[in-house]
Design a protein around this motif. Structure first.
Motif, PDB file in Angstrom:
ATOM      1  N   ARG A  49       3.454  -6.097  12.600  1.00  0.00           N
ATOM      2  CA  ARG A  49       2.878  -5.547  13.825  1.00  0.00           C
ATOM      3  C   ARG A  49       2.973  -6.550  14.977  1.00  0.00           C
ATOM      4  O   ARG A  49       3.322  -6.195  16.099  1.00  0.00           O
ATOM      5  CB  ARG A  49       1.407  -5.212  13.537  1.00  0.00           C
ATOM      6  CG  ARG A  49       0.797  -4.343  14.575  1.00  0.00           C
ATOM      7  CD  ARG A  49      -0.586  -3.877  14.182  1.00  0.00           C
ATOM      8  NE  ARG A  49      -1.250  -3.391  15.376  1.00  0.00           N
ATOM      9  CZ  ARG A  49      -0.872  -2.302  16.040  1.00  0.00           C
ATOM     10  NH1 ARG A  49       0.123  -1.584  15.590  1.00  0.00           N
ATOM     11  NH2 ARG A  49      -1.486  -1.944  17.145  1.00  0.00           N
ATOM     12  N   ARG A 109       0.851  -1.188   0.000  1.00  0.00           N
ATOM     13  CA  ARG A 109       0.000   0.000   0.000  1.00  0.00           C
ATOM     14  C   ARG A 109       0.886   1.237   0.000  1.00  0.00           C
ATOM     15  O   ARG A 109       1.947   1.239   0.636  1.00  0.00           O
ATOM     16  CB  ARG A 109      -0.897   0.041   1.241  1.00  0.00           C
ATOM     17  CG  ARG A 109      -1.977  -1.043   1.213  1.00  0.00           C
ATOM     18  CD  ARG A 109      -2.866  -0.982   2.432  1.00  0.00           C
ATOM     19  NE  ARG A 109      -3.491  -2.287   2.642  1.00  0.00           N
ATOM     20  CZ  ARG A 109      -4.279  -2.578   3.653  1.00  0.00           C
ATOM     21  NH1 ARG A 109      -4.553  -1.661   4.565  1.00  0.00           N
ATOM     22  NH2 ARG A 109      -4.803  -3.773   3.767  1.00  0.00           N
ATOM     23  N   THR A 141       4.972   3.523  11.397  1.00  0.00           N
ATOM     24  CA  THR A 141       4.288   2.234  11.524  1.00  0.00           C
ATOM     25  C   THR A 141       3.679   1.751  10.206  1.00  0.00           C
ATOM     26  O   THR A 141       2.939   0.780  10.185  1.00  0.00           O
ATOM     27  CB  THR A 141       3.171   2.303  12.599  1.00  0.00           C
ATOM     28  OG1 THR A 141       2.331   3.420  12.295  1.00  0.00           O
ATOM     29  CG2 THR A 141       3.757   2.495  13.987  1.00  0.00           C
ATOM     30  N   HIS A 142       4.024   2.430   9.096  1.00  0.00           N
ATOM     31  CA  HIS A 142       3.519   1.988   7.782  1.00  0.00           C
ATOM     32  C   HIS A 142       4.643   2.005   6.755  1.00  0.00           C
ATOM     33  O   HIS A 142       5.322   3.011   6.595  1.00  0.00           O
ATOM     34  CB  HIS A 142       2.401   2.902   7.287  1.00  0.00           C
ATOM     35  CG  HIS A 142       1.186   2.870   8.162  1.00  0.00           C
ATOM     36  ND1 HIS A 142       1.035   3.696   9.250  1.00  0.00           N
ATOM     37  CD2 HIS A 142       0.080   2.087   8.129  1.00  0.00           C
ATOM     38  CE1 HIS A 142      -0.124   3.436   9.845  1.00  0.00           C
ATOM     39  NE2 HIS A 142      -0.726   2.462   9.191  1.00  0.00           N
ATOM     40  N   ASP A 169       2.025   4.017   1.402  1.00  0.00           N
ATOM     41  CA  ASP A 169       1.936   4.572   2.754  1.00  0.00           C
ATOM     42  C   ASP A 169       3.332   4.543   3.369  1.00  0.00           C
ATOM     43  O   ASP A 169       4.090   3.605   3.121  1.00  0.00           O
ATOM     44  CB  ASP A 169       1.007   3.675   3.592  1.00  0.00           C
ATOM     45  CG  ASP A 169       0.162   4.489   4.551  1.00  0.00           C
ATOM     46  OD1 ASP A 169       0.472   5.666   4.768  1.00  0.00           O
ATOM     47  OD2 ASP A 169      -0.816   3.915   5.080  1.00  0.00           O
ATOM     48  N   TRP A 170       3.700   5.557   4.160  1.00  0.00           N
ATOM     49  CA  TRP A 170       5.064   5.596   4.709  1.00  0.00           C
ATOM     50  C   TRP A 170       5.141   6.435   5.969  1.00  0.00           C
ATOM     51  O   TRP A 170       5.031   7.663   5.923  1.00  0.00           O
ATOM     52  CB  TRP A 170       6.020   6.150   3.645  1.00  0.00           C
ATOM     53  CG  TRP A 170       7.436   6.306   4.137  1.00  0.00           C
ATOM     54  CD1 TRP A 170       8.053   7.478   4.470  1.00  0.00           C
ATOM     55  CD2 TRP A 170       8.406   5.279   4.346  1.00  0.00           C
ATOM     56  NE1 TRP A 170       9.338   7.222   4.872  1.00  0.00           N
ATOM     57  CE2 TRP A 170       9.597   5.881   4.815  1.00  0.00           C
ATOM     58  CE3 TRP A 170       8.376   3.878   4.193  1.00  0.00           C
ATOM     59  CZ2 TRP A 170      10.745   5.164   5.121  1.00  0.00           C
ATOM     60  CZ3 TRP A 170       9.529   3.155   4.495  1.00  0.00           C
ATOM     61  CH2 TRP A 170      10.684   3.804   4.938  1.00  0.00           C
TER      62      TRP A 170
END
Ligand code: PHE
Length: 340
Positions: free
Chosen positions: A311, A194, A200-201, A196-197
């Motif tokens: 996670r 995805r 936690t991504h 996203d950065w």
């Protein structure tokens, strides 16, 4: 003869030369051997005199050879020690070697835990078509959830719909239901993507999908399975789960699963229920999804869940940043106890 032989033995400068002298004296055709053979032709009186002399000669030669050999061996070793600069007694430098990555470690642990519960491992492609990634999962083209996923689209081939990098492992649900007869019990670990950065991504991360399709499956089965797996994974009996109503197009009802934590010495520790951390998405497989896979939803029901592997690793090993997972820095692995 005795002095000649002993002189030759003393003069032998190498082990080869010494061996040549030995053959000369004690070999089959050797001079001492020849003398020994003459004993047979002697009169008893003569033999009584000559016997001990010849035997004595043989013993003297044998001893001299052994003494000389020991001296030559020692000299050879001294020469080697003097010429070789490598000191074999020094401790060797520890060569760096690899270790299992926390993500692989967690995936292996999960596969093992679920194998004990009767789940097989299923896989699917990372470059996925939109039908498997979205449509069959009850997300038609106009569905707003498609936009929610921050999908990476690949350039479309002429006349074909663009493929995507799968945004979750849920398309493996579809592939499994289409290719296997129920009852089905699988987990599907793998990479998902995805756009996203942050801490936690990351644009690539890991999920494990779980899917059970059978007769008479209820939310109770889902909760028991998740509880059993999380207790085994975190190695704690006091793990408490909370199912919070949520929404996914491919499950109905849907539940976000939170895991309880307690604050111990200022640190959040899993177990108990002082506070809650969001852990995974789950629900009962939507009848439309079961139908899209050619099964009769009146006959077959099931549950599914999707959990972020990275996670889980962060929670288990107390890591607070996801980005180093994919930076290949050995010091980071070592810090968390992953280098052997
Ligand atoms: N695919 C969902 C996600 O990535 C998680 C999920 C899987 C939810 C299975 C419900 C059932 O967010």
């Amino acid at each position: 003869m005795k002095t000649d032989l002993l002189a030759a033995i003393d003069a032998a400068a190498t082990l080869d030369a010494l061996e040549a002298v030995r053959v000369q004296g004690l070999g089959k055709q050797g001079s001492v051997t020849a003398l020994l053979k003459t004993l047979g032709g002697m009169s008893p009186d003569e033999r009584q005199v000559q016997g001990p002399r010849i035997q004595g000669l043989r013993e003297a030669v044998t001893t001299a050879i052994a003494t000389r050999k020991a001296a030559l061996d020692r000299a050879e070793l001294d020469a080697r020690l003097a010429s070789e600069t490598l000191d074999m007694t020094l401790p060797a430098d520890a060569a760096p070697h690899g270790s299992v990555h926390p993500v692989s470690q967690v995936m292996d642990e999960l596969a093992e835990i679920f194998a004990d519960l009767g789940f097989a491992v299923a896989t699917g492609p990372e470059i996925e078509d939109q039908w498997h990634n979205f449509t069959a999962l009850n997300m038609p083209e106009s569905h707003p959830a498609r936009a929610m996923h921050d999908t990476f689209y690949l350039n479309a081939v002429e006349g074909e719909e663009a493929k995507v990098l799968r945004t979750h492992t849920s398309p493996v649900q579809i592939r499994t239901m289409m290719s296997q007869e129920p009852p089905i019990r699988i987990i599907a670990p793998g990479r998902v993507y995805r756009s996203d950065w942050d801490a936690t991504h990351t644009p690539m991360f890991h999920q494990i999908e779980g899917l059970v399709i059978d007769k008479g499956i209820t939310l109770g089965h889902l909760k028991w399975t998740l509880e059993t797996f999380l207790k085994a994974f975190f190695e704690r009996d006091d793990i408490v789960l909370r199912l919070r109503p949520s929404y996914f197009p491919f499950t109905e009802p849907s539940a976000e699963v939170d895991v309880g934590y307690t604050t111990v010495k200022g640190r959040r520790t899993l177990g108990g229920s002082e506070g809650w951390m969001e852990l995974l998405g789950s629900g009962m497989v939507h009848p439309k999804v079961i139908e899209a896979c050619g099964l009769d939803p009146k006959e077959w029901q099931g549950f599914a869940f999707g959990v972020g592997v990275d996670r889980l690793a962060m929670l288990k090993y107390g890591m607070d940043d996801l980005r180093p997972f994919f930076e290949g820095d050995a010091r980071w692995l070592k810090h968390y106890g992953f280098s052997a």
